[in-house]
Design a protein around this motif. Sequence first.
Motif, mmCIF file in Angstrom:
data_model
loop_
_atom_site.group_PDB
_atom_site.id
_atom_site.type_symbol
_atom_site.label_atom_id
_atom_site.label_comp_id
_atom_site.label_asym_id
_atom_site.label_seq_id
_atom_site.Cartn_x
_atom_site.Cartn_y
_atom_site.Cartn_z
ATOM 1 N N LEU A 217 -20.187 -53.024 -20.032
ATOM 2 C CA LEU A 217 -20.298 -52.693 -21.462
ATOM 3 C C LEU A 217 -21.703 -52.206 -21.804
ATOM 4 O O LEU A 217 -21.860 -51.263 -22.578
ATOM 5 N N VAL A 218 -22.701 -52.845 -21.245
ATOM 6 C CA VAL A 218 -24.094 -52.426 -21.469
ATOM 7 C C VAL A 218 -24.262 -50.972 -21.044
ATOM 8 O O VAL A 218 -24.806 -50.146 -21.779
ATOM 9 N N ASN A 219 -23.772 -50.650 -19.848
ATOM 10 C CA ASN A 219 -23.896 -49.291 -19.322
ATOM 11 C C ASN A 219 -23.080 -48.284 -20.127
ATOM 12 O O ASN A 219 -23.533 -47.165 -20.375
ATOM 13 N N MET A 220 -21.893 -48.665 -20.542
ATOM 14 C CA MET A 220 -21.009 -47.737 -21.247
ATOM 15 C C MET A 220 -21.514 -47.423 -22.649
ATOM 16 O O MET A 220 -21.473 -46.281 -23.090
ATOM 17 N N PHE A 221 -21.981 -48.438 -23.350
ATOM 18 C CA PHE A 221 -22.305 -48.262 -24.770
ATOM 19 C C PHE A 221 -23.796 -48.193 -25.065
ATOM 20 O O PHE A 221 -24.192 -47.981 -26.211
ATOM 21 N N GLY A 222 -24.629 -48.366 -24.053
ATOM 22 C CA GLY A 222 -26.065 -48.226 -24.254
ATOM 23 C C GLY A 222 -26.661 -49.287 -25.165
ATOM 24 O O GLY A 222 -27.676 -49.051 -25.809
ATOM 25 N N GLN A 223 -26.040 -50.445 -25.222
ATOM 26 C CA GLN A 223 -26.542 -51.549 -26.031
ATOM 27 C C GLN A 223 -27.288 -52.527 -25.131
ATOM 28 O O GLN A 223 -27.070 -52.564 -23.923
ATOM 29 N N ASN B 236 -27.426 -57.936 -27.320
ATOM 30 C CA ASN B 236 -26.470 -57.528 -28.355
ATOM 31 C C ASN B 236 -25.036 -57.617 -27.852
ATOM 32 O O ASN B 236 -24.142 -58.069 -28.580
ATOM 33 N N ILE B 237 -24.818 -57.185 -26.615
ATOM 34 C CA ILE B 237 -23.473 -57.253 -26.043
ATOM 35 C C ILE B 237 -23.035 -58.716 -25.922
ATOM 36 O O ILE B 237 -21.916 -59.061 -26.294
ATOM 37 N N ALA B 238 -23.924 -59.583 -25.443
ATOM 38 C CA ALA B 238 -23.588 -61.003 -25.284
ATOM 39 C C ALA B 238 -23.218 -61.621 -26.634
ATOM 40 O O ALA B 238 -22.233 -62.371 -26.731
ATOM 41 N N LYS B 239 -23.992 -61.319 -27.663
ATOM 42 C CA LYS B 239 -23.727 -61.845 -28.999
ATOM 43 C C LYS B 239 -22.363 -61.374 -29.512
ATOM 44 O O LYS B 239 -21.579 -62.165 -30.046
ATOM 45 N N THR B 240 -22.069 -60.095 -29.330
ATOM 46 C CA THR B 240 -20.802 -59.542 -29.791
ATOM 47 C C THR B 240 -19.634 -60.133 -29.006
ATOM 48 O O THR B 240 -18.598 -60.482 -29.586
ATOM 49 N N LEU B 241 -19.804 -60.270 -27.696
ATOM 50 C CA LEU B 241 -18.733 -60.857 -26.887
ATOM 51 C C LEU B 241 -18.454 -62.294 -27.295
ATOM 52 O O LEU B 241 -17.296 -62.719 -27.341
ATOM 53 N N ARG B 242 -19.492 -63.030 -27.600
ATOM 54 C CA ARG B 242 -19.321 -64.413 -28.063
ATOM 55 C C ARG B 242 -18.494 -64.427 -29.347
ATOM 56 O O ARG B 242 -17.570 -65.230 -29.498
ATOM 57 N N LYS B 243 -18.813 -63.509 -30.261
ATOM 58 C CA LYS B 243 -18.070 -63.413 -31.520
ATOM 59 C C LYS B 243 -16.600 -63.050 -31.268
ATOM 60 O O LYS B 243 -15.696 -63.676 -31.837
ATOM 61 N N LEU B 244 -16.373 -62.066 -30.405
ATOM 62 C CA LEU B 244 -14.996 -61.636 -30.112
ATOM 63 C C LEU B 244 -14.218 -62.731 -29.393
ATOM 64 O O LEU B 244 -13.004 -62.877 -29.610
ATOM 65 N N ILE C 267 -17.225 -32.293 -27.224
ATOM 66 C CA ILE C 267 -17.967 -33.406 -27.837
ATOM 67 C C ILE C 267 -18.131 -34.540 -26.830
ATOM 68 O O ILE C 267 -19.191 -35.169 -26.749
ATOM 69 N N LYS C 268 -17.109 -34.779 -26.007
ATOM 70 C CA LYS C 268 -17.217 -35.799 -24.953
ATOM 71 C C LYS C 268 -18.317 -35.413 -23.972
ATOM 72 O O LYS C 268 -19.123 -36.262 -23.568
ATOM 73 N N GLU C 269 -18.370 -34.140 -23.589
ATOM 74 C CA GLU C 269 -19.430 -33.672 -22.685
ATOM 75 C C GLU C 269 -20.806 -33.916 -23.293
ATOM 76 O O GLU C 269 -21.729 -34.366 -22.604
ATOM 77 N N ILE C 270 -20.953 -33.618 -24.571
ATOM 78 C CA ILE C 270 -22.230 -33.829 -25.264
ATOM 79 C C ILE C 270 -22.582 -35.315 -25.263
ATOM 80 O O ILE C 270 -23.734 -35.696 -25.014
ATOM 81 N N ALA C 271 -21.585 -36.170 -25.539
ATOM 82 C CA ALA C 271 -21.825 -37.614 -25.549
ATOM 83 C C ALA C 271 -22.296 -38.104 -24.182
ATOM 84 O O ALA C 271 -23.239 -38.894 -24.079
ATOM 85 N N ILE C 272 -21.653 -37.623 -23.125
ATOM 86 C CA ILE C 272 -22.034 -38.029 -21.764
ATOM 87 C C ILE C 272 -23.436 -37.538 -21.434
ATOM 88 O O ILE C 272 -24.257 -38.282 -20.881
ATOM 89 N N LYS C 273 -23.748 -36.298 -21.787
ATOM 90 C CA LYS C 273 -25.094 -35.772 -21.535
ATOM 91 C C LYS C 273 -26.131 -36.584 -22.308
ATOM 92 O O LYS C 273 -27.221 -36.847 -21.809
ATOM 93 N N GLY C 274 -25.788 -36.995 -23.523
ATOM 94 C CA GLY C 274 -26.698 -37.824 -24.321
ATOM 95 C C GLY C 274 -26.955 -39.169 -23.662
ATOM 96 O O GLY C 274 -28.091 -39.642 -23.633
ATOM 97 N N MET C 275 -25.893 -39.784 -23.113
ATOM 98 C CA MET C 275 -26.070 -41.064 -22.408
ATOM 99 C C MET C 275 -26.933 -40.865 -21.168
ATOM 100 O O MET C 275 -27.814 -41.676 -20.889
ATOM 101 N N ASN C 276 -26.678 -39.777 -20.433
ATOM 102 C CA ASN C 276 -27.455 -39.510 -19.219
ATOM 103 C C ASN C 276 -28.923 -39.237 -19.550
ATOM 104 O O ASN C 276 -29.816 -39.642 -18.801
ATOM 105 N N LEU C 277 -29.169 -38.561 -20.652
ATOM 106 C CA LEU C 277 -30.529 -38.251 -21.069
ATOM 107 C C LEU C 277 -31.317 -39.523 -21.327
ATOM 108 O O LEU C 277 -32.477 -39.644 -20.932
#
Length: 149
Positions: free
Chosen positions: A60-66, A70-78, A135-145
Amino acid sequence: MDDESFQAIKDSSPFIAWIHNISLNQQKYMKSKFNELDLGHDVRYIMFIYDNPGCSQDDLVNMFGQSKGNIAKTLRKLEDQGFIQRQVNPENRRKYMLNTTEKGRNLVPEYRKISKQWEIEVGITEEDIELKKRIKEIAIKGMNLIEDN
């Protein structure tokens, strides 16, 4: 109301402002349909876990860039809300495998159905498939950047 100035979206607005506006309005729409659930953008984590059973917090950290925090806190809530469960990974006892609960598994198809309804209502069609890919390509390039810096 002048369509061009609605929510401060103008021809001169940065592209990302348009994307942000679409995202916010879609979230407001979804919240109105699931008003008893206050998930906001956190539903994306439930959906990722649903689509990737046994995934890890690091995924999740890698996928969403959080951040991990933050991921741990959200997972605890979910987890407290009953949408996901964490199980110790037998191959690495310091890590958890994430899965949706029955409540989470029931939510995702309904959420996707309502989300598709929103797309239809705002005029997103099958003809927009190339736009979605771009738009997906742009999103992926943004994550890679971000990862490269």
